[in-house]
Write a protein that holds these residues in place. Structure first.
Motif, mmCIF file in Angstrom:
data_model
loop_
_atom_site.group_PDB
_atom_site.id
_atom_site.type_symbol
_atom_site.label_atom_id
_atom_site.label_comp_id
_atom_site.label_asym_id
_atom_site.label_seq_id
_atom_site.Cartn_x
_atom_site.Cartn_y
_atom_site.Cartn_z
ATOM 1 N N ARG A 56 164.010 15.834 -60.790
ATOM 2 C CA ARG A 56 164.144 16.691 -61.753
ATOM 3 C C ARG A 56 165.008 17.465 -62.143
ATOM 4 N N MET A 57 166.333 17.120 -60.953
ATOM 5 C CA MET A 57 167.695 18.097 -61.326
ATOM 6 C C MET A 57 168.741 17.147 -61.656
ATOM 7 N N GLU A 58 168.498 15.751 -61.799
ATOM 8 C CA GLU A 58 169.475 14.702 -61.945
ATOM 9 C C GLU A 58 170.413 15.207 -63.071
ATOM 10 N N ASN A 80 172.053 27.811 -64.645
ATOM 11 C CA ASN A 80 172.124 27.662 -66.096
ATOM 12 C C ASN A 80 170.955 26.833 -66.476
ATOM 13 N N SER A 81 170.368 26.003 -65.550
ATOM 14 C CA SER A 81 169.448 24.969 -66.136
ATOM 15 C C SER A 81 168.024 25.888 -66.025
ATOM 16 N N LYS A 82 168.153 27.130 -65.420
ATOM 17 C CA LYS A 82 166.797 27.704 -65.495
ATOM 18 C C LYS A 82 165.526 27.189 -64.269
ATOM 19 N N LEU A 83 165.888 26.167 -63.609
ATOM 20 C CA LEU A 83 165.143 25.491 -62.623
ATOM 21 C C LEU A 83 165.042 26.583 -61.408
ATOM 22 N N GLU A 88 166.592 34.243 -56.993
ATOM 23 C CA GLU A 88 166.381 33.541 -55.738
ATOM 24 C C GLU A 88 167.666 33.429 -54.778
ATOM 25 N N LEU A 89 168.859 33.472 -55.438
ATOM 26 C CA LEU A 89 169.972 33.141 -54.787
ATOM 27 C C LEU A 89 170.458 34.310 -54.074
#
Length: 90
Positions: A56-58, A80-83, A88-89
């Motif tokens: 899902r992050m490729e 930036n992908s908002k995934l 959370e970081l």
């Protein structure tokens, strides 16, 4: 940059992974990004292009002039992908 010291752990945190940072991404080639970088007068020998390996992050990619800047770029791209929410970081 003060972030360079923590580039690997930031990527591990962004992907919620205990794996070594080198195992979380793969170097790749992206024709569109290469064209844009060429427009900026950057030669392929001057940068590295990578993408996240996780499912899902490729599509999450980054460019960096050094390995650590590439890792920081991947962290920024993940956010930036908002995934992964920024909260959370930290």
């Amino acid at each position: 940059s003060p972030f360079h010291e923590y580039a690997s752990s930031m990527l591990q945190c962004a992907l919620s992974s205990g794996c070594k940072a080198d195992g979380l991404y793969t170097y790749c080639n992206d024709k569109r990004l290469n064209v844009e970088l060429n427009r900026l007068n950057m030669k392929p020998a001057e940068y590295m292009l990578a993408q996240v390996k996780q499912p899902r992050m490729e599509h999450v990619k980054a460019v960096g002039g050094t390995k650590r800047s590439l890792l920081i770029g991947l962290v920024i791209s993940i956010v930036n992908s908002k995934l992964v929410p920024l909260s959370e970081l930290w």
